[in-house]
Enzyme design. Structure first.
Site, PDB file in Angstrom:
ATOM      1  N   GLN A 101      27.369 -63.600  55.791  1.00 13.07           N
ATOM      2  CA  GLN A 101      27.222 -64.257  57.021  1.00 13.07           C
ATOM      3  C   GLN A 101      28.614 -64.887  57.530  1.00 13.07           C
ATOM      4  OE1 GLN A 101      24.973 -67.446  58.189  1.00 13.07           O
ATOM      5  NE2 GLN A 101      23.894 -66.165  59.814  1.00 13.07           N
ATOM      6  N   TYR A 182      26.164 -73.671  66.120  1.00  7.92           N
ATOM      7  CA  TYR A 182      27.258 -73.678  65.596  1.00  7.92           C
ATOM      8  C   TYR A 182      28.453 -73.047  66.683  1.00  7.92           C
ATOM      9  CZ  TYR A 182      24.665 -74.902  61.488  1.00  7.92           C
ATOM     10  OH  TYR A 182      23.591 -75.697  60.980  1.00  7.92           O
ATOM     11  N   ARG A 229      23.600 -62.567  64.648  1.00  4.82           N
ATOM     12  CA  ARG A 229      22.486 -63.402  64.507  1.00  4.82           C
ATOM     13  C   ARG A 229      22.522 -64.458  65.830  1.00  4.82           C
ATOM     14  NH1 ARG A 229      19.729 -67.677  60.352  1.00  4.82           N
ATOM     15  NH2 ARG A 229      17.723 -66.718  60.353  1.00  4.82           N
ATOM     16  N   GLY A 319      12.782 -66.200  54.959  1.00  2.00           N
ATOM     17  CA  GLY A 319      13.841 -67.263  54.463  1.00  2.00           C
ATOM     18  C   GLY A 319      13.278 -67.951  53.234  1.00  2.00           C
ATOM     19  N   ARG A 320      12.408 -68.920  53.380  1.00  2.00           N
ATOM     20  CA  ARG A 320      11.769 -69.806  52.472  1.00  2.00           C
ATOM     21  C   ARG A 320      11.081 -69.090  51.376  1.00  2.00           C
ATOM     22  NH1 ARG A 320       9.588 -74.905  54.064  1.00  2.00           N
ATOM     23  NH2 ARG A 320      11.234 -75.079  55.652  1.00  2.00           N
TER      24      ARG A 320
END
Ligand code: 8OZ
Length: 364
Positions: A101, A182, A229, A319-320
């Protein structure tokens, strides 16, 4: 008889074929060296998770000023490329596939982060109401300065170079991070972009730099090794947007023209049954994209299976659950209970909470 597609049906996306649709989401873990070389234990961590249809790595800086948090990795120096080689080799040896990424934090940076004393760069000199993780814990982000047009042009090249370096390091492709407030997301959204040149104002102008970066990457490594993304809900890191529906219909439509490997969207909430306002926005902007779609955000095995069966998603990124279940696809396929993730070891630290979660299938 027509076979139903499930989470465990192989798929082709761009240049790669994946054995299942249980993907590992990008996860910041803050364990790299201070110079941005990935930690060598990352080879073990990612190889343990090689049964994912696709691994998308933690966000990785394309430029020194793209760093906003301590101990995140880079891909802008030769040592970084060497460090990543060991990781891609380990993942491939374990039978996996891995995309890097590509990240630049823009204004989500504190000036105490390496390179020290440097102000963050952003579309506009406007501080984010957000925090970043520094040597002394969470601190408010620093006042940024606006990028010049020449600096934007140089950053486009930096993205392309980072993509080339990623392939040199053995990655199967790259994911361009245009989400979560970002740099590229700061350009896209009206609340963080006050520019009055061709990179600000209209939707077309705000999309210009993200699309230039994407096109430069495509030119460098080919569209079939590139994903992106997005986070249309704009819930992270202070990026308000006046008209998210118009923006993401336009942006996803531009992405659609480019025949890239996938669009990966953070839908931000469990279920996505299309009933509330946010779910409706996600469904609306989803329609502008006709290629391979990775859904992410609060999915479990049932909602992920439904998303695939309904044709909403082609894959789901977890994810988690991937932090605490290295063998997540096998567990989801066989109904083995999931291990809960320990939040205290998410960011920073050592092997604890990183490479020490058990494999159900090995009987440990
Ligand atoms: C958590 C902590 C720091 C960074 C993102 C790269 O939200 C991140 C991130 C997540 O995309």
């Amino acid at each position: 008889m027509k076979q139903e597609i499930s989470l465990f049906t192989p798929a082709k996306l761009g240049a790669i074929t994946v054995p299942n649709r249980v993907f590992m989401a990008p996860l910041t873990r803050n364990r790299a060296s201070d110079d941005g070389t990935p930690w060598e234990k990352a080879a073990v961590y990612y190889a343990q998770r090689a049964s994912a249809g696709l691994i998308i790595t933690e966000a990785t800086q394309v430029h020194p000023l793209g760093k906003g948090y301590i101990k995140t990795p880079g891909i802008h120096e030769a040592e970084h490329v060497e460090g990543w080689k060991a990781i891609t080799r380990a993942v491939h040896a374990a039978g996996g596939r891995i995309f890097l990424q590509l990240w630049h934090v823009g204004r989500i940076r504190h000036s105490s982060i390496e390179p020290k004393g440097e102000a963050p760069v952003a579309p506009s000199a406007k501080r984010a109401d957000a925090q970043t993780f520094t040597e002394i814990g969470f601190e408010p982000t620093s006042e940024p300065r606006a990028l010049s047009k020449e600096e934007i042009a140089a950053l486009v090249k930096d993205y392309a170079k980072a993509a080339r370096s990623a392939l040199d390091a053995g990655f199967d492709g790259v994911e361009l991070h245009a989400a979560n407030g970002y740099l590229l997301n700061q350009f896209l959204h009206s609340g963080s972009n006050d520019r009055d040149d061709e990179f600000g104002g209209s939707i077309e102008n705000r999309m210009r730099f993200p699309l230039q970066a994407l096109d430069a990457i495509i030119y460098e490594i080919g569209a079939d090794r590139v994903g992106i993304r997005t986070s249309p809900l704009g819930e992270a890191n202070d990026v308000p947007e006046d008209d998210p529906k118009a923006l993401y219909e336009a942006f996803h439509a531009e992405l659609d023209k480019r025949n890239i490997a996938y669009l990966h969207s953070i839908e931000g909430f469990p279920g996505n049954d299309g009933t509330d306002e946010k779910a409706q926005l996600i469904q609306q902007v989803r329609k502008a994209w006709t290629g391979f779609y990775i859904a992410n955000g609060g999915y479990d095995v049932d909602s992920a299976t439904k998303a695939i069966k309904d044709g909403h998603a082609h894959a789901v990124a977890f994810g988690r659950d991937f932090i605490s279940n290295p063998d997540l696809p096998i567990r989801l396929a066989s109904g083995v209970a999931l291990t809960e993730a320990n939040q205290e070891t998410f960011y920073g630290g050592d092997e604890e909470g990183y490479t020490d979660y058990a494999f159900a299938t090995l009987g440990r």
